[in-house]
Design a protein around this motif. Structure first.
Motif, PDB file in Angstrom:
ATOM      1  N   ASN A 159       0.802  -1.225   0.000  1.00  0.00           N
ATOM      2  CA  ASN A 159       0.000   0.000   0.000  1.00  0.00           C
ATOM      3  C   ASN A 159       0.834   1.273   0.000  1.00  0.00           C
ATOM      4  OD1 ASN A 159      -3.004   0.835   0.366  1.00  0.00           O
ATOM      5  ND2 ASN A 159      -1.858   2.205   1.732  1.00  0.00           N
ATOM      6  N   GLY A 160       2.125   1.201   0.297  1.00  0.00           N
ATOM      7  CA  GLY A 160       2.966   2.386   0.306  1.00  0.00           C
ATOM      8  C   GLY A 160       4.373   2.025  -0.117  1.00  0.00           C
ATOM      9  N   GLY A 161       5.120   3.020  -0.548  1.00  0.00           N
ATOM     10  CA  GLY A 161       6.491   2.753  -0.962  1.00  0.00           C
ATOM     11  C   GLY A 161       7.302   4.024  -1.042  1.00  0.00           C
ATOM     12  N   THR A 162       8.617   3.858  -0.973  1.00  0.00           N
ATOM     13  CA  THR A 162       9.540   4.967  -1.145  1.00  0.00           C
ATOM     14  C   THR A 162      10.882   4.394  -1.564  1.00  0.00           C
ATOM     15  OG1 THR A 162      10.326   7.032  -0.130  1.00  0.00           O
ATOM     16  CG2 THR A 162      10.409   5.052   1.242  1.00  0.00           C
ATOM     17  N   LEU A 163      11.807   5.270  -1.911  1.00  0.00           N
ATOM     18  CA  LEU A 163      13.127   4.822  -2.348  1.00  0.00           C
ATOM     19  C   LEU A 163      14.024   4.606  -1.133  1.00  0.00           C
ATOM     20  CD1 LEU A 163      14.475   4.302  -5.114  1.00  0.00           C
ATOM     21  CD2 LEU A 163      15.492   6.583  -4.914  1.00  0.00           C
ATOM     22  N   TYR A 164      14.724   3.472  -1.141  1.00  0.00           N
ATOM     23  CA  TYR A 164      15.622   3.134  -0.046  1.00  0.00           C
ATOM     24  C   TYR A 164      17.059   3.150  -0.562  1.00  0.00           C
ATOM     25  CZ  TYR A 164      16.771   0.997   4.474  1.00  0.00           C
ATOM     26  OH  TYR A 164      17.253   0.751   5.729  1.00  0.00           O
ATOM     27  N   MET A 165      18.006   2.800   0.274  1.00  0.00           N
ATOM     28  CA  MET A 165      19.419   2.859  -0.099  1.00  0.00           C
ATOM     29  C   MET A 165      19.722   1.924  -1.272  1.00  0.00           C
ATOM     30  SD  MET A 165      21.367   0.757   2.948  1.00  0.00           S
ATOM     31  CE  MET A 165      20.775   1.831   4.244  1.00  0.00           C
ATOM     32  N   ASP A 166      20.766   2.261  -2.025  1.00  0.00           N
ATOM     33  CA  ASP A 166      21.202   1.496  -3.187  1.00  0.00           C
ATOM     34  C   ASP A 166      20.132   1.406  -4.268  1.00  0.00           C
ATOM     35  OD1 ASP A 166      23.675   0.959  -1.912  1.00  0.00           O
ATOM     36  OD2 ASP A 166      22.814  -0.769  -0.881  1.00  0.00           O
ATOM     37  N   GLY A 167      19.240   2.401  -4.303  1.00  0.00           N
ATOM     38  CA  GLY A 167      18.230   2.443  -5.345  1.00  0.00           C
ATOM     39  C   GLY A 167      17.180   1.361  -5.253  1.00  0.00           C
ATOM     40  N   GLN A 168      16.969   0.818  -4.050  1.00  0.00           N
ATOM     41  CA  GLN A 168      16.002  -0.255  -3.874  1.00  0.00           C
ATOM     42  C   GLN A 168      14.650   0.303  -3.438  1.00  0.00           C
ATOM     43  OE1 GLN A 168      18.155  -3.947  -1.917  1.00  0.00           O
ATOM     44  NE2 GLN A 168      18.795  -2.063  -0.892  1.00  0.00           N
ATOM     45  N   PRO A 169      13.559  -0.239  -3.952  1.00  0.00           N
ATOM     46  CA  PRO A 169      12.243   0.144  -3.424  1.00  0.00           C
ATOM     47  C   PRO A 169      12.050  -0.414  -2.014  1.00  0.00           C
ATOM     48  CG  PRO A 169      12.062  -0.862  -5.614  1.00  0.00           C
ATOM     49  CD  PRO A 169      13.452  -1.122  -5.124  1.00  0.00           C
ATOM     50  N   LEU A 170      11.471   0.410  -1.165  1.00  0.00           N
ATOM     51  CA  LEU A 170      11.040  -0.019   0.160  1.00  0.00           C
ATOM     52  C   LEU A 170       9.519   0.023   0.168  1.00  0.00           C
ATOM     53  CD1 LEU A 170      11.478  -0.660   3.209  1.00  0.00           C
ATOM     54  CD2 LEU A 170      11.544   1.820   3.587  1.00  0.00           C
ATOM     55  N   PHE A 171       8.893  -1.141   0.318  1.00  0.00           N
ATOM     56  CA  PHE A 171       7.436  -1.216   0.279  1.00  0.00           C
ATOM     57  C   PHE A 171       6.881  -1.531   1.662  1.00  0.00           C
ATOM     58  CE2 PHE A 171       8.086  -2.304  -4.336  1.00  0.00           C
ATOM     59  CZ  PHE A 171       7.462  -1.158  -4.833  1.00  0.00           C
ATOM     60  N   ILE A 172       5.688  -0.985   1.912  1.00  0.00           N
ATOM     61  CA  ILE A 172       4.990  -1.252   3.159  1.00  0.00           C
ATOM     62  C   ILE A 172       3.691  -1.976   2.835  1.00  0.00           C
ATOM     63  CG2 ILE A 172       3.757   0.965   3.242  1.00  0.00           C
ATOM     64  CD1 ILE A 172       4.396   0.966   6.295  1.00  0.00           C
ATOM     65  N   GLN A 173       3.415  -3.044   3.593  1.00  0.00           N
ATOM     66  CA  GLN A 173       2.282  -3.919   3.304  1.00  0.00           C
ATOM     67  C   GLN A 173       1.232  -3.856   4.410  1.00  0.00           C
ATOM     68  OE1 GLN A 173       4.828  -4.146   0.625  1.00  0.00           O
ATOM     69  NE2 GLN A 173       5.665  -5.043   2.512  1.00  0.00           N
ATOM     70  N   SER A 174      -0.027  -3.911   4.004  1.00  0.00           N
ATOM     71  CA  SER A 174      -1.120  -3.939   4.970  1.00  0.00           C
ATOM     72  C   SER A 174      -1.334  -5.324   5.553  1.00  0.00           C
ATOM     73  CB  SER A 174      -2.418  -3.463   4.308  1.00  0.00           C
ATOM     74  OG  SER A 174      -2.342  -2.100   3.969  1.00  0.00           O
ATOM     75  N   GLY A 175      -0.731  -6.356   4.940  1.00  0.00           N
ATOM     76  CA  GLY A 175      -0.996  -7.723   5.355  1.00  0.00           C
ATOM     77  C   GLY A 175      -2.323  -8.201   4.758  1.00  0.00           C
ATOM     78  N   ARG A 176      -2.561  -9.502   4.863  1.00  0.00           N
ATOM     79  CA  ARG A 176      -3.799 -10.067   4.313  1.00  0.00           C
ATOM     80  C   ARG A 176      -4.200 -11.274   5.133  1.00  0.00           C
ATOM     81  NH1 ARG A 176      -4.705 -14.060   0.701  1.00  0.00           N
ATOM     82  NH2 ARG A 176      -2.489 -14.184   0.176  1.00  0.00           N
ATOM     83  N   ALA A 177      -5.470 -11.301   5.558  1.00  0.00           N
ATOM     84  CA  ALA A 177      -5.967 -12.371   6.427  1.00  0.00           C
ATOM     85  C   ALA A 177      -5.067 -12.424   7.667  1.00  0.00           C
ATOM     86  CB  ALA A 177      -6.039 -13.680   5.678  1.00  0.00           C
ATOM     87  N   GLU A 178      -4.531 -13.604   7.991  1.00  0.00           N
ATOM     88  CA  GLU A 178      -3.656 -13.725   9.166  1.00  0.00           C
ATOM     89  C   GLU A 178      -2.195 -13.437   8.837  1.00  0.00           C
ATOM     90  OE1 GLU A 178      -4.843 -14.036  12.092  1.00  0.00           O
ATOM     91  OE2 GLU A 178      -6.915 -14.528  11.556  1.00  0.00           O
ATOM     92  N   LEU A 179      -1.874 -13.172   7.567  1.00  0.00           N
ATOM     93  CA  LEU A 179      -0.502 -12.855   7.181  1.00  0.00           C
ATOM     94  C   LEU A 179      -0.177 -11.435   7.628  1.00  0.00           C
ATOM     95  CD1 LEU A 179      -0.581 -14.404   3.604  1.00  0.00           C
ATOM     96  CD2 LEU A 179       0.474 -15.379   5.662  1.00  0.00           C
ATOM     97  N   PRO A 180       0.952 -11.218   8.301  1.00  0.00           N
ATOM     98  CA  PRO A 180       1.187  -9.934   8.979  1.00  0.00           C
ATOM     99  C   PRO A 180       1.543  -8.803   8.022  1.00  0.00           C
ATOM    100  CG  PRO A 180       3.131 -11.312   9.147  1.00  0.00           C
ATOM    101  CD  PRO A 180       2.060 -12.168   8.514  1.00  0.00           C
ATOM    102  N   PRO A 181       1.227  -7.564   8.415  1.00  0.00           N
ATOM    103  CA  PRO A 181       1.768  -6.394   7.725  1.00  0.00           C
ATOM    104  C   PRO A 181       3.295  -6.381   7.836  1.00  0.00           C
ATOM    105  CG  PRO A 181      -0.063  -5.786   9.148  1.00  0.00           C
ATOM    106  CD  PRO A 181       0.304  -7.193   9.503  1.00  0.00           C
TER     107      PRO A 181
END
Length: 397
Positions: A159-181
């Motif tokens: 659901n969210g993202g930004t640029l992290y070190m070494d040009g890598q995407p950093l993504f943030i997840q809401s999780g799904r069912a019992e799978l954690p954010p």
């Protein structure tokens, strides 16, 4: 353009001829733009048909979107002489362009996620959303092909993202069912492997993580956690407050830096990191419905230089249509946020400069170089070209 705007201009209807620039006092109204003299609409009188519902749009000239609405002379500077908004791809049956935009400048690619749990998102308790990418060279030619990014292991409801070190995407997840954010770093090249760097608060699952930014000075990761996973029926009952967290990936320390929100959502920092902005989307309630008396508000905070707690909360702006969602800044510190009618832009003093008016809900937008922005309009992607300069999120360059 020279001179000072003297207020002589009224709302211009010549927009219908998009290629025609209309001169107005010392300013020239650029193509695909309309100036709105707010003094003409301060009193609507007894005619109830002139008033609008919270779900309506402020489009007094009834013009066909997309176009730029100019509310303040400062917007002329950001638009420049020849701004444009172009549709670069669409799919009216699928909300493929929701949030998590990350611009990879070395590849000239934009990555983003489809809607997670919302209308036309094709994702739910049992089905994950997807991450897509487009090539901006193709987009500028008017043919932005969608390529799915086969991230492995898969990330659950990005659901969210930004640029992290070494040009890598950093993504943030809401999780799904019992799978954690989760917070996860992704390899920007094949095999697109992902590495989870956080999935709990001292053993407790987060509710449904929403948005993420890097602090420009400390390089710590800040993110919002809110109950939208439950409200959109793809996560269990929430067990934590809606809060903003700071995560130090070096020490592993994670702590709360702000609370007291109805539903905290988008997050951003000023260019120097001394200020933080948080969107509160309390008016948008998922299966509980919308309530226009709840917050649709951008809040501004001071960031403590020692502890990086968020202090001295105050209202920065209230959104007139929909709610504020993702937040970005340009090099001059102007604030952009997705709203119920497109993208709204304020100067650092909280003055509404203008709108990228799409007459639809935009959750996110992102600069893709100087003078270029991509607007994520759920079922559409727009390429905006104007004079605004990018505030780079690559703090490691």
């Amino acid at each position: 353009m020279t001179g000072r705007f003297n207020g002589v201009c009224r709302a211009l209807s010549s927009f219908a001829l998009l290629a025609l620039s209309t001169s107005c006092a010392a300013w020239t109204i650029p193509p695909q733009s309309v100036y709105i003299d707010q003094t003409q609409y301060n009193v609507l009188g007894s005619n109830s048909s002139l008033f609008r519902a919270p779900t309506g749009y402020f489009n007094p000239q009834n013009l066909t979107p997309p176009f730029f609405q100019i509310f303040n002379e400062g917007f002329f500077h950001l638009l420049g002489d020849s701004p444009s908004i172009r549709l670069i791809t669409e799919n009216d049956s699928y909300a493929f362009a929701h949030e998590a935009p990350v611009y990879l400048s070395e590849k000239n690619e934009l990555w983003f996620s489809s809607n997670d749990g919302g209308p036309l998102g094709m994702s739910d308790w049992y089905t994950n959303n997807k991450i897509w990418r487009i090539n901006l060279d193709e987009a500028e030619l008017g043919n932005a092909t969608l390529y799915e990014v086969p991230i492995n292991p898969p990330l659950e409801m990005t659901n969210g993202g930004t640029l992290y070190m070494d040009g890598q995407p950093l993504f943030i997840q809401s999780g799904r069912a019992e799978l954690p954010p989760t917070l996860a770093i992704v390899n920007p090249s094949p095999p697109y492997n992902s590495t989870v760097i956080l999935d709990n608060f001292y053993g407790r699952q987060f509710n449904s993580l929403n948005d993420v930014k890097i602090h420009p000075v400390s390089k710590a990761i800040f993110f919002t956690d809110v109950t939208y996973g439950w409200l959109n029926q793809f996560r269990p009952l929430p067990l934590l407050p809606n809060q903003v967290y700071r995560f130090d990936p070096v020490s592993g320390a994670v702590r709360v830096v702000a609370d007291g929100f109805d539903r905290c959502n988008g997050i951003a920092f000023s260019v120097d990191g001394s200020l933080a902005y948080i969107a509160d989307t309390g008016a948008s309630g998922g299966f509980l419905g919308n309530n226009a008396t709840e917050p649709a508000t951008l809040y501004e905070f001071d960031v403590d230089p020692q502890t990086q707690r968020f202090l001295n909360r105050r209202i920065f702006a209230y959104i007139d249509t929909g709610v504020p969602d993702g937040i970005q800044l340009d090099a001059e510190g102007n604030i952009y946020t997705g709203t119920g009618d497109g993208v709204q832009i304020w100067n650092p003093n909280g003055v509404l400069l203008g709108k990228i008016f799409t007459e639809s809900t935009v959750a996110e937008m992102i600069f893709v170089g100087n003078g270029k922005m991509v607007v994520l309009d759920e079922t559409k992607l727009y390429l905006v070209q104007f004079a605004a300069q990018e505030h780079s999120l690559n703090y490691w360059s």
